[in-house]
Design an enzyme around this catalytic site. Structure first.
Site, PDB file in Angstrom:
ATOM      1  N   ASN A 144      -5.990  -0.518  -8.800  1.00 52.87           N
ATOM      2  CA  ASN A 144      -7.344  -0.069  -8.485  1.00 52.87           C
ATOM      3  C   ASN A 144      -7.253   0.936  -7.333  1.00 52.87           C
ATOM      4  OD1 ASN A 144      -9.825   0.041  -6.997  1.00 52.87           O
ATOM      5  ND2 ASN A 144     -10.548  -1.747  -8.118  1.00 52.87           N
ATOM      6  N   HIS A 175     -10.039   2.736  -3.146  1.00 51.20           N
ATOM      7  CA  HIS A 175     -10.010   2.990  -1.701  1.00 51.20           C
ATOM      8  C   HIS A 175      -9.320   4.300  -1.329  1.00 51.20           C
ATOM      9  CE1 HIS A 175     -12.273  -0.469  -1.052  1.00 51.20           C
ATOM     10  NE2 HIS A 175     -11.335  -1.329  -1.410  1.00 51.20           N
ATOM     11  N   HIS A 194     -13.847   1.823 -10.007  1.00 49.84           N
ATOM     12  CA  HIS A 194     -15.176   1.199 -10.007  1.00 49.84           C
ATOM     13  C   HIS A 194     -16.158   2.249  -9.507  1.00 49.84           C
ATOM     14  CE1 HIS A 194     -17.832  -2.392  -8.440  1.00 49.84           C
ATOM     15  NE2 HIS A 194     -18.483  -1.585  -9.267  1.00 49.84           N
ATOM     16  N   ARG A 238     -19.550   2.751  -8.406  1.00 54.43           N
ATOM     17  CA  ARG A 238     -20.660   1.896  -7.980  1.00 54.43           C
ATOM     18  C   ARG A 238     -21.967   2.681  -8.015  1.00 54.43           C
ATOM     19  NH1 ARG A 238     -18.501  -2.822  -4.905  1.00 54.43           N
ATOM     20  NH2 ARG A 238     -20.691  -3.283  -4.563  1.00 54.43           N
ATOM     21  N   ARG A 293     -20.261   4.926  -3.368  1.00 52.30           N
ATOM     22  CA  ARG A 293     -19.671   4.903  -2.026  1.00 52.30           C
ATOM     23  C   ARG A 293     -18.211   5.346  -2.022  1.00 52.30           C
ATOM     24  NH1 ARG A 293     -19.647  -1.497  -0.872  1.00 52.30           N
ATOM     25  NH2 ARG A 293     -21.789  -1.206  -1.553  1.00 52.30           N
ATOM     26  N   GLU A 341     -14.641  -0.314 -14.007  1.00 54.80           N
ATOM     27  CA  GLU A 341     -15.454  -1.455 -13.575  1.00 54.80           C
ATOM     28  C   GLU A 341     -16.872  -0.946 -13.414  1.00 54.80           C
ATOM     29  OE1 GLU A 341     -13.981  -3.057  -9.940  1.00 54.80           O
ATOM     30  OE2 GLU A 341     -12.128  -3.723 -10.841  1.00 54.80           O
ATOM     31  N   THR A 384     -16.786  -6.201  -4.194  1.00 51.96           N
ATOM     32  CA  THR A 384     -17.344  -7.176  -5.136  1.00 51.96           C
ATOM     33  C   THR A 384     -17.062  -8.592  -4.624  1.00 51.96           C
ATOM     34  OG1 THR A 384     -16.687  -5.600  -6.806  1.00 51.96           O
ATOM     35  CG2 THR A 384     -17.467  -7.728  -7.583  1.00 51.96           C
ATOM     36  N   GLU A 418     -11.520 -11.467 -16.495  1.00 55.95           N
ATOM     37  CA  GLU A 418     -10.713 -11.264 -15.289  1.00 55.95           C
ATOM     38  C   GLU A 418     -11.135 -12.346 -14.318  1.00 55.95           C
ATOM     39  OE1 GLU A 418     -10.271  -7.287 -13.670  1.00 55.95           O
ATOM     40  OE2 GLU A 418     -10.093  -8.126 -11.645  1.00 55.95           O
ATOM     41  N   HIS A 458      -8.654  -9.438  -7.384  1.00 48.87           N
ATOM     42  CA  HIS A 458      -9.406  -9.484  -6.124  1.00 48.87           C
ATOM     43  C   HIS A 458      -8.624 -10.218  -5.040  1.00 48.87           C
ATOM     44  CE1 HIS A 458     -13.260  -8.495  -4.163  1.00 48.87           C
ATOM     45  NE2 HIS A 458     -12.815  -9.382  -3.304  1.00 48.87           N
ATOM     46  N   GLY A 482      -5.928  -3.647  -5.751  1.00 46.94           N
ATOM     47  CA  GLY A 482      -6.326  -2.401  -5.124  1.00 46.94           C
ATOM     48  C   GLY A 482      -5.998  -2.327  -3.650  1.00 46.94           C
ATOM     49  N   HIS A 483      -6.740  -3.066  -2.848  1.00 43.17           N
ATOM     50  CA  HIS A 483      -6.695  -2.902  -1.398  1.00 43.17           C
ATOM     51  C   HIS A 483      -5.291  -3.003  -0.821  1.00 43.17           C
ATOM     52  CE1 HIS A 483      -7.209  -4.050   2.837  1.00 43.17           C
ATOM     53  NE2 HIS A 483      -8.233  -3.220   2.781  1.00 43.17           N
TER      54      HIS A 483
HETATM   55  N1  PXP Z   1     -10.931  -6.700  -9.812  1.00 40.61           N
HETATM   56  C1  PXP Z   1     -12.249  -6.449  -9.633  1.00 40.61           C
HETATM   57  C2  PXP Z   1     -13.191  -6.798 -10.736  1.00 40.61           C
HETATM   58  C3  PXP Z   1     -12.717  -5.835  -8.459  1.00 40.61           C
HETATM   59  O1  PXP Z   1     -14.024  -5.585  -8.311  1.00 40.61           O
HETATM   60  C4  PXP Z   1     -11.780  -5.478  -7.467  1.00 40.61           C
HETATM   61  C5  PXP Z   1     -12.226  -4.774  -6.222  1.00 40.61           C
HETATM   62  O2  PXP Z   1     -13.150  -5.455  -5.558  1.00 40.61           O
HETATM   63  C6  PXP Z   1     -10.428  -5.765  -7.687  1.00 40.61           C
HETATM   64  C7  PXP Z   1     -10.029  -6.377  -8.876  1.00 40.61           C
HETATM   65  C8  PXP Z   1      -9.373  -5.401  -6.696  1.00 40.61           C
HETATM   66  O3  PXP Z   1      -9.523  -6.143  -5.545  1.00 40.61           O
HETATM   67  P1  PXP Z   1      -8.632  -5.793  -4.277  1.00 40.61           P
HETATM   68  O4  PXP Z   1      -9.020  -4.419  -3.859  1.00 40.61           O
HETATM   69  O5  PXP Z   1      -8.990  -6.846  -3.299  1.00 40.61           O
HETATM   70  O6  PXP Z   1      -7.211  -5.861  -4.722  1.00 40.61           O
END
Ligand code: PXP
Length: 246
Positions: free
Chosen positions: A8, A11, A51, A53, A57, A78, A109, A159, A196, A218-219
């Protein structure tokens, strides 16, 4: 089958927007989400997630379209269930669409989609996306009734929300919930993904959960990319996922 890694890159866009939100056409609008996607692919990513949104953002519509066009990996969009986002999905035609809850106040999310409360709305969205040839995933908390409703409404995938697991000090209870939800989802014929809050440290613990097909991360990867680069950050996560289920 090996466990796939979806990266993801929201960011990357968060960072760009911090300076260039008002100058989207600047030739210097950096960092580039397309370059990030290509580097993620070079590091071993199996798919890219964006994603878009409602408040735009981070990812913009144009980002999603460019990633789809210029990065040769499956794209996972997403989206919250709104007409605006459904229209974007029909225009973009991602390989996968993951329906997520969205509120403006949240930083990211926060909970899974309440597919029990939203049954009619979610079922209609699933049907319309599937009719357009897009595989549909539902981002849900690891709850029995939510897994069952997801299967009932015809989703291809779930998921499982791993946020509570990622935040727990003692992860045993959350792992047990994820294991039960994964087993149920698998038995109902759903592809089971998870995402997540997954990071390099908690990954080995999460890998106890059976039947996982793909992780969406992602993060943690984008953060690590700040110091070692996207390619290396993705490669390290992919390495940690090797041997899953062996
Ligand atoms: N999956 C979904 C559905 C998400 O909305 C997100 C981001 O919030 C992620 C995975 C990835 O999460 P993270 O950035 O914490 O890895």
């Amino acid at each position: 089958m090996s466990l796939l890694l979806g990266v993801n890159i929201d960011h990357v866009a968060t960072l760009r927007q911090a300076r260039y939100a008002l100058l989207p056409d600047s030739p210097n609008a950096e960092p580039s989400v397309v370059e990030a996607a290509k580097e993620a692919k070079a590091g071993g990513a199996d798919s890219i997630t964006v994603h878009v949104r409602g408040d735009r953002r981070h990812m913009q519509d144009a980002d999603a379209l460019r990633v789809k066009e210029e990065c040769d990996l499956p794209l996972n969009l997403e989206l919250g269930i709104t007409e605006e986002m459904m229209d974007l999905a029909f225009q973009l035609k991602p390989d996968f669409a993951c329906l997520v809850p969205e509120t403006r106040e949240e930083v990211t999310t926060e909970g899974g989609l309440d597919v029990v409360a939203l049954f009619g709305t979610a079922r209609e969205a699933v049907k319309r996306l599937k009719d357009a040839g897009i595989k549909v995933s539902l981002f849900i908390d690891p709850l029995v009734e939510h897994v069952e409703e997801s299967a009932r409404m015809g989703a291809d995938m779930i998921e499982l929300h791993t946020g509570a697991f990622a935040n727990a000090e003692d992860t045993s209870q959350e792992i047990a919930r994820l294991v039960a939800a994964a087993e149920l989802g698998h038995s109902l014929g759903l592809q089971v993904n998870a995402g997540h809050g997954i990071n390099y440290l908690n990954l080995p613990v999460l890998l106890q959960v059976p039947h996982l097909a793909e992780l969406n991360i992602g993060h943690s990867i984008v953060s690590r990319a700040m110091t070692v680069g996207m390619r290396q950050a993705v490669a390290e996560m992919a390495e940690g996922m090797k041997g899953y289920g062996a």
